[in-house]
Design an enzyme around this catalytic site. Structure first.
Site, mmCIF file in Angstrom:
data_model
loop_
_atom_site.group_PDB
_atom_site.id
_atom_site.type_symbol
_atom_site.label_atom_id
_atom_site.label_comp_id
_atom_site.label_asym_id
_atom_site.label_seq_id
_atom_site.Cartn_x
_atom_site.Cartn_y
_atom_site.Cartn_z
ATOM 1 N N LYS A 166 -9.595 1.749 -1.472
ATOM 2 C CA LYS A 166 -9.787 1.199 -0.136
ATOM 3 C C LYS A 166 -11.159 1.584 0.412
ATOM 4 O O LYS A 166 -11.536 2.759 0.424
ATOM 5 C CB LYS A 166 -8.686 1.725 0.775
ATOM 6 C CG LYS A 166 -8.611 1.080 2.144
ATOM 7 C CD LYS A 166 -7.397 1.627 2.884
ATOM 8 C CE LYS A 166 -7.175 0.962 4.218
ATOM 9 N NZ LYS A 166 -5.985 1.531 4.901
ATOM 10 N N GLU B 77 0.854 -1.185 0.000
ATOM 11 C CA GLU B 77 0.000 0.000 0.000
ATOM 12 C C GLU B 77 0.896 1.243 0.000
ATOM 13 O O GLU B 77 2.001 1.235 0.546
ATOM 14 C CB GLU B 77 -0.848 -0.057 1.266
ATOM 15 C CG GLU B 77 -1.842 1.052 1.490
ATOM 16 C CD GLU B 77 -2.585 0.870 2.818
ATOM 17 O OE1 GLU B 77 -3.651 1.492 2.978
ATOM 18 O OE2 GLU B 77 -2.119 0.105 3.692
ATOM 19 N N CYS C 83 -5.078 -3.697 3.060
ATOM 20 C CA CYS C 83 -4.731 -3.500 4.464
ATOM 21 C C CYS C 83 -5.907 -3.658 5.443
ATOM 22 O O CYS C 83 -6.360 -4.765 5.694
ATOM 23 C CB CYS C 83 -4.069 -2.132 4.605
ATOM 24 S SG CYS C 83 -3.152 -1.913 6.152
#
Length: 277
Positions: free
Chosen positions: A119, A47, A157
């Site tokens: 995300k 990321e 994540c």
């Protein structure tokens, strides 16, 4: 071309991006070359590979780029030169907003960007407030790409803490998930990282390729987990690449033994995005 018996070689690449965009690209190039030399046909980077500081600020707005900007152009050129698929996180510019998107892109040789992901769940936890500078992605149909006869999805994540994200990707047809991360170090955080990454692979009977930042900010421990929950490749705390061989035969044999996807009785439904205090 690799056969299924030999497997499809995927690498997770671990490094610590910083606020030097050119240096980050140079390290991506070096690690991609190393991964390809070891046999990889797809390399997953962390990321925020394009640019990163431990504390978000106005500088993130200046560092942000459009998906068709210089960072992805450099990735595409590297993919073409090495004949390899690349997955990496970037800070994406959002027109008309004072926040950026935390975006993952996949590039393929000769094709440029073939999938992207913003995300969904922002890291407003453990004392952090990612949402102050990052806008959450919209819930859209998962974008998949194919490599080595397998279908790959993308997530990021903190999304690992929400199993519905991975399940939607698998329902869209993914055999594996590429999961760039910047998993912040802290009490029990490495245990959370391993447990959650393994769970997402095991409950969905898929491969999960999780590429984290190296310490001191990230927890490290980038890994590839197979459909039975076996950690088949791992990096510790150092900057390096680790290779795993993915096989459709392995997926199918695990699903015969553990037909959890077929036996489930629930689907995933979207809910309104909650306000965070």
């Amino acid at each position: 071309m690799q056969t299924d018996a030999a497997g499809f070689a995927l690498a997770v690449a671990q490094f610590a991006p910083d606020d030097d965009a050119e240096a980050n690209l140079a390290e991506i190039e070096r690690l991609a070359e190393l991964a390809v030399a070891r046999g990889a046909r797809l390399v997953v980077f962390p990321e925020y590979s394009s640019w990163f500081t431990a504390s978000p600020s106005e500088a993130w707005l200046d560092a942000a780029q459009p998906v068709d900007g210089p960072f992805t152009a450099a990735l595409a050129a590297l993919a073409d030169r090495l004949d390899v698929h690349l997955v990496a996180g970037m800070i994406e510019r959002l027109d008309g907003q004072r926040r950026v998107a935390n975006t993952v892109v996949a590039v393929a040789p000769g094709a440029g960007v073939v999938a992207r992901y913003r995300k969904l769940h922002l890291y407003d936890a453990f004392g952090q407030r990612e949402s102050e500078w990052v806008a959450p992605g919209e819930v859209t149909p998962p974008e998949l790409f194919e490599a080595g006869g397998l279908r790959f999805g993308l997530q990021t994540c903190y999304d690992a803490r929400f199993p519905e994200v991975s399940r939607r990707i698998v329902d869209a047809g993914a055999d594996a998930i590429c999961m760039p991360a910047e998993w912040v170090r802290g009490p029990l955080k490495e245990a959370h990282w391993r447990t959650l990454t393994t769970a997402r692979a095991l409950e969905n009977t898929i491969y999960v390729a999780a590429a984290d930042h190296a310490p001191p900010v990230g927890a490290g421990n980038s890994m590839v987990v197979d459909p039975m929950g076996v950690e088949v490749a791992t990096i510790g705390e150092q900057t390096d690449v680790a290779i795993a061989w993915l096989s459709r035969q392995r997926i199918e044999s695990v699903r015969r033994l553990n037909p959890a996807l077929r036996l489930r009785r629930f689907t995933v439904a979207e809910r309104p995005h909650p306000a965070v205090d």
